[in-house]
Design a protein around this motif. Structure first.
Motif, PDB file in Angstrom:
ATOM      1  N   ARG B  70       0.824  -1.214   0.000  1.00 17.33           N
ATOM      2  CA  ARG B  70       0.000   0.000   0.000  1.00 17.33           C
ATOM      3  C   ARG B  70       0.856   1.260   0.000  1.00 17.33           C
ATOM      4  N   ASN B  71       2.102   1.139  -0.411  1.00 17.65           N
ATOM      5  CA  ASN B  71       2.976   2.304  -0.634  1.00 17.65           C
ATOM      6  C   ASN B  71       3.193   3.119   0.629  1.00 17.65           C
ATOM      7  N   HIS B  72       3.317   2.471   1.783  1.00 20.99           N
ATOM      8  CA  HIS B  72       3.516   3.214   3.023  1.00 20.99           C
ATOM      9  C   HIS B  72       4.728   4.129   2.952  1.00 20.99           C
ATOM     10  N   GLU B  73       5.845   3.600   2.440  1.00 24.85           N
ATOM     11  CA  GLU B  73       7.082   4.369   2.525  1.00 24.85           C
ATOM     12  C   GLU B  73       7.047   5.553   1.578  1.00 24.85           C
ATOM     13  N   LYS B  74       6.461   5.357   0.408  1.00 29.35           N
ATOM     14  CA  LYS B  74       6.380   6.483  -0.537  1.00 29.35           C
ATOM     15  C   LYS B  74       5.417   7.541   0.005  1.00 29.35           C
ATOM     16  N   LEU B  75       4.290   7.069   0.560  1.00 28.41           N
ATOM     17  CA  LEU B  75       3.333   8.039   1.112  1.00 28.41           C
ATOM     18  C   LEU B  75       3.955   8.787   2.284  1.00 28.41           C
ATOM     19  N   GLY B  76       4.819   8.102   3.058  1.00 27.63           N
ATOM     20  CA  GLY B  76       5.462   8.745   4.195  1.00 27.63           C
ATOM     21  C   GLY B  76       6.356   9.894   3.778  1.00 27.63           C
ATOM     22  N   GLU B  77       6.869   9.844   2.548  1.00 26.69           N
ATOM     23  CA  GLU B  77       7.715  10.942   2.083  1.00 26.69           C
ATOM     24  C   GLU B  77       6.898  12.127   1.597  1.00 26.69           C
ATOM     25  N   THR B  78       5.635  11.902   1.317  1.00 20.59           N
ATOM     26  CA  THR B  78       4.827  12.992   0.754  1.00 20.59           C
ATOM     27  C   THR B  78       3.971  13.698   1.800  1.00 20.59           C
ATOM     28  N   VAL B  79       3.864  13.165   3.004  1.00 20.39           N
ATOM     29  CA  VAL B  79       3.077  13.843   4.037  1.00 20.39           C
ATOM     30  C   VAL B  79       4.019  14.313   5.144  1.00 20.39           C
ATOM     31  N   THR B  80       3.503  15.170   6.016  1.00 22.59           N
ATOM     32  CA  THR B  80       4.339  15.703   7.093  1.00 22.59           C
ATOM     33  C   THR B  80       4.641  14.599   8.097  1.00 22.59           C
ATOM     34  N   TYR B  81       5.511  14.935   9.041  1.00 20.88           N
ATOM     35  CA  TYR B  81       5.883  13.941  10.052  1.00 20.88           C
ATOM     36  C   TYR B  81       4.654  13.487  10.829  1.00 20.88           C
ATOM     37  N   LEU B  82       3.833  14.460  11.242  1.00 19.12           N
ATOM     38  CA  LEU B  82       2.647  14.085  12.008  1.00 19.12           C
ATOM     39  C   LEU B  82       1.651  13.349  11.127  1.00 19.12           C
ATOM     40  N   GLY B  83       1.628  13.700   9.847  1.00 19.33           N
ATOM     41  CA  GLY B  83       0.680  13.066   8.926  1.00 19.33           C
ATOM     42  C   GLY B  83       0.946  11.592   8.735  1.00 19.33           C
ATOM     43  N   SER B  84       2.164  11.154   9.028  1.00 21.57           N
ATOM     44  CA  SER B  84       2.471   9.728   8.890  1.00 21.57           C
ATOM     45  C   SER B  84       1.934   8.917  10.047  1.00 21.57           C
ATOM     46  N   MET B  85       1.593   9.590  11.156  1.00 20.81           N
ATOM     47  CA  MET B  85       1.179   8.843  12.358  1.00 20.81           C
ATOM     48  C   MET B  85      -0.041   7.957  12.093  1.00 20.81           C
ATOM     49  N   PRO B  86      -1.112   8.470  11.431  1.00 23.65           N
ATOM     50  CA  PRO B  86      -2.233   7.554  11.166  1.00 23.65           C
ATOM     51  C   PRO B  86      -1.859   6.405  10.244  1.00 23.65           C
ATOM     52  N   TYR B  87      -0.878   6.608   9.357  1.00 18.35           N
ATOM     53  CA  TYR B  87      -0.487   5.508   8.480  1.00 18.35           C
ATOM     54  C   TYR B  87       0.206   4.404   9.268  1.00 18.35           C
ATOM     55  N   THR B  88       0.932   4.776  10.339  1.00 18.18           N
ATOM     56  CA  THR B  88       1.602   3.731  11.109  1.00 18.18           C
ATOM     57  C   THR B  88       0.584   2.813  11.796  1.00 18.18           C
ATOM     58  N   ARG B 181       2.058  11.121  20.298  1.00 17.43           N
ATOM     59  CA  ARG B 181       2.504  12.344  19.635  1.00 17.43           C
ATOM     60  C   ARG B 181       3.979  12.529  19.918  1.00 17.43           C
ATOM     61  N   PHE B 182       4.633  13.422  19.163  1.00 20.00           N
ATOM     62  CA  PHE B 182       6.063  13.660  19.396  1.00 20.00           C
ATOM     63  C   PHE B 182       6.178  14.488  20.667  1.00 20.00           C
ATOM     64  N   GLY B 183       6.699  13.879  21.713  1.00 18.89           N
ATOM     65  CA  GLY B 183       6.827  14.577  22.985  1.00 18.89           C
ATOM     66  C   GLY B 183       5.697  14.261  23.936  1.00 18.89           C
ATOM     67  N   GLY B 184       5.043  13.123  23.786  1.00 22.06           N
ATOM     68  CA  GLY B 184       4.008  12.763  24.745  1.00 22.06           C
ATOM     69  C   GLY B 184       2.885  11.991  24.102  1.00 22.06           C
ATOM     70  N   LEU B 316       3.809  20.643  17.334  1.00 22.72           N
ATOM     71  CA  LEU B 316       3.106  19.707  16.463  1.00 22.72           C
ATOM     72  C   LEU B 316       2.877  20.319  15.086  1.00 22.72           C
ATOM     73  N   ARG B 317       2.390  21.545  15.046  1.00 24.69           N
ATOM     74  CA  ARG B 317       2.152  22.198  13.751  1.00 24.69           C
ATOM     75  C   ARG B 317       3.481  22.758  13.244  1.00 24.69           C
ATOM     76  N   SER B 318       3.604  22.823  11.957  1.00 27.24           N
ATOM     77  CA  SER B 318       4.823  23.291  11.260  1.00 27.24           C
ATOM     78  C   SER B 318       6.086  22.745  11.930  1.00 27.24           C
ATOM     79  N   PHE B 319       6.079  21.459  12.079  1.00 27.42           N
ATOM     80  CA  PHE B 319       7.185  20.761  12.727  1.00 27.42           C
ATOM     81  C   PHE B 319       8.258  20.465  11.673  1.00 27.42           C
ATOM     82  N   ARG B 320       9.450  21.040  11.860  1.00 25.11           N
ATOM     83  CA  ARG B 320      10.533  20.821  10.898  1.00 25.11           C
ATOM     84  C   ARG B 320      11.790  20.449  11.660  1.00 25.11           C
TER      85      ARG B 320
END
Lengths: 226, 393
Positions: B70-88, B181-184, B316-320
């Motif tokens: 289901r292209n997890h790794e490719k999709l992980g590169e196209t969404v933000t860090y937090l956006g990958s959390m539901p995919y995991t 979440r990142f940090g808790g 969480l927002r604009s996390f870089r």
């Protein structure tokens, strides 16, 4: 009562059925007295709708919820569908429970073709309906309804077992509304409707053909006015 | 309940590996090739095995993957860090909480993000609940594969519902929790929730006793699983096998002890090890691990400190995160689940790689199945504990 046309083989009724001589109120009154009046059509759809045997076929995450629906707490047996058949030859219902990838799609359609009529299809979960969260992926089919006719769509990611039970009840209602004859009859009572769907090939870039035009047409493009 | 010693039962059985080499070298007759799957009721999803049979003995087994890619790794590169959390969540869909934790750990390493103590405790509680859930379901599925049609699976799913009720009341979703979440953690568990978790923990041992009374000493199950699908510790280490599969061969390797991530060093628990590396040992390891999980849960629930659930500096927002790379791994129910992230300073990871435990554990499938029958291959596959969402990604 029915006559088959020797030219094209279609069934036609040569007498129009008389209007029902017994009203609903009278039937209810008779039922209270222990006399059941029914028609062949009602009897047939009643039996058919309460013994829908699903195919024991799981694809992805939704399959776990499908299993949960058949287990202790939710108990799909209350609705007559606890008999999960491993073979498509013995199944009535294909629950597409999960993401259909382009590698898996030909196999799903082949399973559908192997099921005998009357057969029904439930698209369970966002992936089976439209590709869901993986829609942007290069290997994910954007909805199983591109290839096989879907009766019930159950949204959710994954849908709760209750949602699957609700979908099953909706399917039963749909079956109970079937007519045995005439132009409103379902697919399996009509000679002019094909039972099988063409199985696509896994081509160089995509499935070929990418959709089955008999069951799916591309939705009109949404053009913004401004 | 103690583990009975059944080693005498296996003494006279021949090691399967030796016979297989013989068959490979000497056989010149007709072989039969059977394709099992992708639609096969036993294969735990859409997995295909092309099995070559000599009579009833497996002489070659070729696994075919990719039916759930289901292209997890490719999709992980196209969404933000937090956006990958539901995919995991959808990787190993039986244990979404540990997937979340492994991913959050990788990002926290990448960004140098601290985690409050309360959140670490909550993570341990949820991870151990996930382990209970996963192992219970696995034993149910394994027994289903053995031919105990329905009953153990019904027991397992009954208990699963109790754990899922806890997950649902905490995260809002039964299976796809999307909680870390990142940090808790996203929500602070209430006192009611903790009381519910305590109740479940207190009760779970009784369920395990009941479950084990039915299964552990069962003569049919012992005859069916002992000596089947043996894996040697050398091969397991060389193939990178982790988790209960590795520990069933007797190798003492548990990331909770080795890496000592989170607050695991504070808890007193033991790592169960097997002797024979067969299907029965893999079953037994899981049951014993559940008992250890209950011990960890008791300690974690008793010692849960007060405090914030999220680090106040967490973004969480604009996390870089800064450019760099990080690998976060934890001991998931199936083995070492790890996430490798390569950041170039943008909101999306440059590379997002998953180390799937069940895929790597599956690489030794042929070695375990050779010399056995098809019916044994089914239970060997069941004992590996695969989830196809993670195998194919």
């Amino acid at each position: 009562m029915f006559k088959r046309d020797p030219e094209d083989g279609t069934l036609s009724q040569d007498v129009t059925p008389p209007p029902p001589s017994v009203t609903e109120t009278e039937r209810d009154e008779l039922r209270r007295q222990g006399i059941l009046l029914t028609t062949l059509q009602e009897l047939y759809t009643w039996g058919n709708s309460h013994s829908v045997w699903p195919l024991n076929f799981g694809l992805a995450c939704c399959a776990i919820e499908m299993i949960a629906a058949s287990m202790a707490k939710f108990d799909i047996a209350r609705f007559g569908s606890e008999v999960f058949r491993p073979s498509p030859r013995q199944a009535d219902l294909l629950i597409v429970s999960g993401t259909v990838t382009k590698k898996m799609a030909p196999q799903v359609i082949r399973l559908w073709n192997q099921m005998p009529e009357p057969k029904y299809c439930i698209a369970m979960g966002a992936c089976a309906i439209s590709g869901g969260p993986f829609k942007q992926g290069y290997n994910v089919l954007k909805g199983i309804d591109r290839f096989i006719p879907v009766d019930i769509y159950i949204p959710g990611c994954p849908p709760r077992p209750e949602a699957l039970l609700h979908g099953l009840v909706q399917l039963q209602k749909k079956i109970q509304g079937f007519k045995l004859t005439g132009p409103d009859a379902p697919r399996h009572f009509r000679d002019d409707q094909p039972c099988n769907c063409p199985v696509p090939e896994f081509g160089e870039h995509d499935l070929e053909p990418p959709a089955n035009p008999a069951v799916w047409t591309a939705p009109p493009a949404i053009v913004r006015k401004d | 309940m103690s583990v009975p010693d059944f080693s005498a039962l296996n003494a006279e059985r021949a090691t399967p590996g030796a016979r297989v080499r013989e068959v490979h070298d000497s056989f010149h007759g007709d072989l039969l090739e059977v394709s099992m799957g992708p639609h096969h009721p036993s294969t735990h999803g859409v997995f295909r095995m092309i099995v070559t049979l000599d009579g009833e003995t497996i002489v070659k087994l070729k696994p075919v993957f990719g039916y759930l890619h289901r292209n997890h790794e490719k999709l992980g590169e196209t969404v933000t860090y937090l956006g990958s959390m539901p995919y995991t969540d959808r990787l190993d869909y039986l244990s979404s909480m540990t997937n979340n934790w492994a991913y959050a750990l990788a990002v926290e390493k990448l960004a140098g993000q601290a985690v409050p103590e309360r959140a670490e405790y909550v993570r341990v509680i949820l991870a151990e609940l996930t382990r209970l859930l996963n192992h219970t379901c696995l034993v149910g599925f394994l027994m289903q594969d053995c031919g105990c049609s329905g009953t153990p699976l019904m027991y397992a799913f009954r208990e699963r519902e109790y754990i899922l009720d806890l997950f649902e009341s905490l995260s809002g979703s039964r299976m796809m929790c999307n909680y870390q979440r990142f940090g808790g953690c996203r929500v602070d568990p209430s006192a009611d929730w903790l009381a519910g978790a305590q109740k479940l923990t207190d009760r779970y041992g009784t369920f395990l006793d009941e479950f084990e009374t039915l299964l552990t000493g069962n003569e049919i199950i012992m005859a069916r699983t002992q000596g089947v699908g043996k894996l040697s510790p050398e091969l397991a280490i060389n193939a990178g096998v982790t988790g209960p599969m590795l520990r069933a061969t007797g190798v003492n390797y548990d990331l909770r002890k080795v890496d000592a991530y989170g607050v695991y060093p504070r808890f007193d628990f033991r790592v169960p090890l097997g002797d024979h590396g067969d299907v029965y040992d893999r079953y037994m390891i899981r049951v014993l691990e559940m008992r250890e999980s209950i011990k960890i849960l008791q300690q974690a629930l008793a010692g849960l400190p007060a405090g914030p659930i999220m680090d106040p500096k967490a973004k969480l927002r604009s996390f870089r995160p800064k450019a760099g790379e990080a690998y976060g791994r934890i001991e998931g129910p199936k083995g070492e689940i790890g996430f490798y992230l390569l950041s170039d300073g943008s909101p999306n990871p440059y590379r997002y790689r998953i180390r799937p435990p069940s895929f790597i554990n599956l690489t030794v499938l042929e070695d375990m199945c050779l010399g056995h029958t098809v019916a044994d291959a089914v239970i060997i596959l069941g004992s590996v504990d695969i989830v196809l969402g993670e195998v194919d990604r």
